[in-house]
Design an enzyme around this catalytic site. Structure first.
Site, PDB file in Angstrom:
ATOM      1  N   ARG A 282     -10.215 -15.368  12.262  1.00 37.75           N
ATOM      2  CA  ARG A 282      -9.540 -15.393  11.069  1.00 37.75           C
ATOM      3  C   ARG A 282      -8.743 -16.894  11.152  1.00 37.75           C
ATOM      4  O   ARG A 282      -8.061 -17.177  11.935  1.00 37.75           O
ATOM      5  CB  ARG A 282      -8.343 -14.391  10.713  1.00 37.75           C
TER       6      ARG A 282
ATOM      7  N   ARG B  89      -6.769 -13.247  15.839  1.00 33.11           N
ATOM      8  CA  ARG B  89      -5.607 -13.498  15.093  1.00 33.11           C
ATOM      9  C   ARG B  89      -5.246 -15.176  15.443  1.00 33.11           C
ATOM     10  O   ARG B  89      -4.529 -15.164  16.246  1.00 33.11           O
ATOM     11  CB  ARG B  89      -4.452 -12.787  14.891  1.00 33.11           C
TER      12      ARG B  89
ATOM     13  N   CYS C 199     -10.869  -4.552   9.542  1.00 33.56           N
ATOM     14  CA  CYS C 199     -10.030  -4.552  10.471  1.00 33.56           C
ATOM     15  C   CYS C 199      -8.682  -4.234  10.330  1.00 33.56           C
ATOM     16  O   CYS C 199      -7.808  -4.550  11.341  1.00 33.56           O
ATOM     17  CB  CYS C 199     -10.004  -6.255  10.716  1.00 33.56           C
TER      18      CYS C 199
ATOM     19  N   HIS D 138       7.490   4.290  15.748  1.00 33.26           N
ATOM     20  CA  HIS D 138       7.061   2.805  16.306  1.00 33.26           C
ATOM     21  C   HIS D 138       6.640   3.001  17.817  1.00 33.26           C
ATOM     22  O   HIS D 138       5.712   2.034  18.097  1.00 33.26           O
ATOM     23  CB  HIS D 138       8.163   1.945  16.057  1.00 33.26           C
TER      24      HIS D 138
ATOM     25  N   ARG E 224       5.274  -3.662   3.222  1.00 29.68           N
ATOM     26  CA  ARG E 224       4.588  -3.170   4.681  1.00 29.68           C
ATOM     27  C   ARG E 224       5.919  -3.329   5.237  1.00 29.68           C
ATOM     28  O   ARG E 224       5.973  -2.330   6.205  1.00 29.68           O
ATOM     29  CB  ARG E 224       3.712  -4.164   5.239  1.00 29.68           C
TER      30      ARG E 224
ATOM     31  N   ASN F  78      -3.895  -2.911   5.965  1.00 33.82           N
ATOM     32  CA  ASN F  78      -2.492  -3.129   5.821  1.00 33.82           C
ATOM     33  C   ASN F  78      -1.941  -4.025   4.747  1.00 33.82           C
ATOM     34  O   ASN F  78      -1.335  -3.358   4.184  1.00 33.82           O
ATOM     35  CB  ASN F  78      -2.012  -3.857   7.278  1.00 33.82           C
ATOM     36  N   ASP F  79      -2.479  -5.062   4.523  1.00 29.68           N
ATOM     37  CA  ASP F  79      -2.106  -5.853   3.556  1.00 29.68           C
ATOM     38  C   ASP F  79      -2.708  -5.363   1.867  1.00 29.68           C
ATOM     39  O   ASP F  79      -2.266  -5.303   1.173  1.00 29.68           O
ATOM     40  CB  ASP F  79      -2.473  -7.296   3.561  1.00 29.68           C
TER      41      ASP F  79
ATOM     42  N   GLU G   6      -7.927  -8.431   0.976  1.00 28.27           N
ATOM     43  CA  GLU G   6      -6.455  -7.970   1.344  1.00 28.27           C
ATOM     44  C   GLU G   6      -5.886  -7.795  -0.164  1.00 28.27           C
ATOM     45  O   GLU G   6      -4.743  -7.182  -0.301  1.00 28.27           O
ATOM     46  CB  GLU G   6      -5.868  -8.972   2.210  1.00 28.27           C
TER      47      GLU G   6
END
Length: 569
Positions: A324, A288, A503, A191, A466, A455-456, A432
């Site tokens: 978005r 975002r 993205c 991380h 996730r 990611n999703d 997604e």
């Protein structure tokens, strides 16, 4: 003194020089009292109270990190809450307390066992030990009334040196004060590494015990490209710092054989927009907008949104800004929206489902702000993108609402602006969900573009949450099923006017650029710091060779096979 060069893992493609500051946050506990003197009921109450306090801190920290760094980076705190509430950990602490341990010693001993288990594993799972340390240290600090070390107020141009940096540590780092950091332990997927890339901070992890030989207040270079930490650098070495081997390119780029690829940035704040322009972004592939709604008592007004969107559009006079629409629910909680408590919020009322339902008024206001901003911007283009689409009906209903708002804005007078012709912006959806990937052929009849949110998409395709580190490996974007979903989406758009971009985290990985171009993507959007290296990767890619790679990857049935192909092609 001769300069000393130490090798580690470079995790961000930037370098800097600064003054060493050692960070040693490990909690120290006094020897415990005799077991017979411990009041077990009191200690259990102390632990439960500390646990609740820690959870509140983590929730607050998650919101701040999402706003300042990014939503995907903030998800680590969801995993920390899971560790905090893990029945095995709670049972271990209770058992230790009942044996006569004070709460802080019980927590320390219980977490130590689980940390050791993770450290015995390999790869990403071993790096999760730092998450457990983070949760442990937080609990012990609360139980002992200790003060939290403040990394946000270190002297300017500090290079933070540490055994390790936990997510809570890195979330405090201020890029205006911290020149970079280096750690004894850690890997590319830790991380701390992810935060470094998002903050565009030079960072080298996994240097080893030799890092301890660097004294505080020494001059130090952190080279995140070469993976090198240089102690007492010469004047010549310092003069070369910042001259990164990957040059920032303001112009758009093409492959060796002439295919133009748009390389854009993911942003959430005005500061992110500025950083994107500095790193040579062609535009914004993901704005975002939910970040405008966080850390406040009520939603932003239409006027506030208008100014933010217009400024972003005008920041890319020759480019495109993809906004978005409001994406809340699931792991994105906003108190004033009174979001429902759901057993599985990732499968619940989130994204476009809320915009077409309980948040319809907010959606209308946002659309008005977007369309006015696009109309009044002196330059640049707007595209509007829907999150978490799973049905054709969601798309057609949202499209109808945009047309209605566009007609209303043409005749309205808002903030002394007398209206004017409103051009309907490019309209697209995020891919997604498996549903949107399956329906991609039908969706192309209603939209201008797809943007694949890996990611999703990986989370839903692989049924691997996730924020749950226990199934993190399943959610990797190199899983064959995820790549097949991406491939199917692009194939659905072939022969239509629909362009396809990406993205998610995958788009910013230069090692994936050739594969993505071969599949057929024409736009890649990522953290700003990754843009220069991806642009360079585009320029060294041959479309014909990339397509040959894709043919081999399509036949792969395991993640190891795909990884091997990507490393050998």
């Amino acid at each position: 003194m001769k300069e000393q060069r130490l090798s580690g893992v470079g995790v961000s493609p930037v370098s800097a020089v600064g003054t060493a500051v050692w960070y040693t946050p490990e909690p120290e506990l006094a020897d415990p009292p005799a077991p017979e003197t411990v009041d077990t009921d009191t200690e259990l109450d102390r632990f439960l109270t500390a646990k609740q306090t820690a959870k509140s801190e983590l929730q607050d920290e998650r919101e701040r990190t999402a706003a300042a760094v990014g939503e995907s980076e903030a998800e680590v705190f969801d995993a920390h809450i899971q560790f905090l509430e893990d029945p095995q950990i709670e049972s271990g602490v209770e058992s230790a307390v009942n044996s006569g341990c004070p709460a802080e010693h019980a927590a320390s001993g219980t977490f130590a066992k689980f940390i050791e288990q993770f450290e015995e594993m390999s790869g990403q799972m071993a790096e999760r030990a730092d998450d457990l340390r983070d949760v442990r240290d937080r609990l012990i600090r609360i139980l002992t009334n200790g003060e939290r070390a403040d990394l946000s107020s270190v002297p300017p141009d500090s290079v933070i040196l540490a055994e390790r940096l936990t997510p809570s540590d890195t979330a405090q780092l201020d890029p205006d004060r911290v020149a970079g950091f280096a750690t004894v332990t850690g890997g590319r997927t830790s991380h701390a590494a992810i935060f470094a890339r998002s903050l565009a901070l030079p960072a080298v992890v996994g240097v080893g015990a030799e890092l301890n030989t660097i004294e505080a207040e020494s001059s130090v270079v952190v080279d995140g490209i070469a993976g090198t930490v240089i102690n007492d650098p010469t004047t010549e070495t310092q003069a070369n710092v910042g001259g990164e081997s990957v040059t920032i390119q303001a112009d758009s780029v093409s492959t060796i054989d002439g295919r133009s690829i748009e390389v854009a940035a993911n942003v959430g704040t005005s500061n992110d927009v500025q950083t994107a322009t500095e790193y040579g972004a062609d535009g914004v592939g993901l704005f975002r907008s939910e970040f405008l709604f966080l850390d406040r008592a009520e939603p932003p007004t239409e006027a506030e949104q208008y100014e933010t969107y217009r400024s972003a559009i005008e920041s890319f006079p020759d480019g495109r800004v993809v906004v978005r629409t409001l994406d809340v629910g699931g792991d994105k909680q906003i108190e004033y929206l009174d979001l429902p408590a759901e057993d599985n919020p990732f499968l619940g009322e989130r994204g476009i489902r809320r915009s077409l339902g309980p948040d319809e008024d907010l959606f209308n206001t946002q659309l008005r702000a977007l369309l006015r901003a696009a109309r009044d911007a002196d330059s640049g283009d707007l595209a509007v993108m829907l999150p978490l689409v799973s049905t054709v009906e969601e798309v057609t209903k949202a499209q109808s609402m945009i047309e209605t708002v566009a007609n209303a804005v043409e005749t309205d007078s808002v903030d002394d602006n007398t209206g004017g012709r409103v051009e309907t912006p490019e309209f697209g959806v995020m891919i997604e969900t498996p549903a949107s990937a399956f329906l991609a052929p039908e969706l192309t009849e209603h939209i201008d573009f797809f943007s694949i949110g890996t990611n999703d998409l990986a989370q839903y395709v692989m049924a691997a949450e996730r924020g749950n580190d226990r199934v993190k490996a399943l959610g990797d974007y190199q899983q064959p099923a995820v790549i097949r979903a991406i491939d199917a989406t692009v194939r659905a758009a072939e022969g239509t006017d629909t362009w396809v971009g990406m993205c998610g985290e995958m788009a910013g990985d230069p090692s994936m650029t050739e594969l993505l171009i071969g599949i057929g993507l024409t736009e890649l959007s990522m953290s700003a710091v990754s843009i220069p290296r991806v642009k360079t990767a585009v320029q060294t890619t041959s479309v014909s060779e990339a397509q040959a790679l894709v043919e081999n990857v399509r036949e792969a049935t395991t993640q190891d096979m795909i990884t091997s192909l990507l490393n050998t092609e």
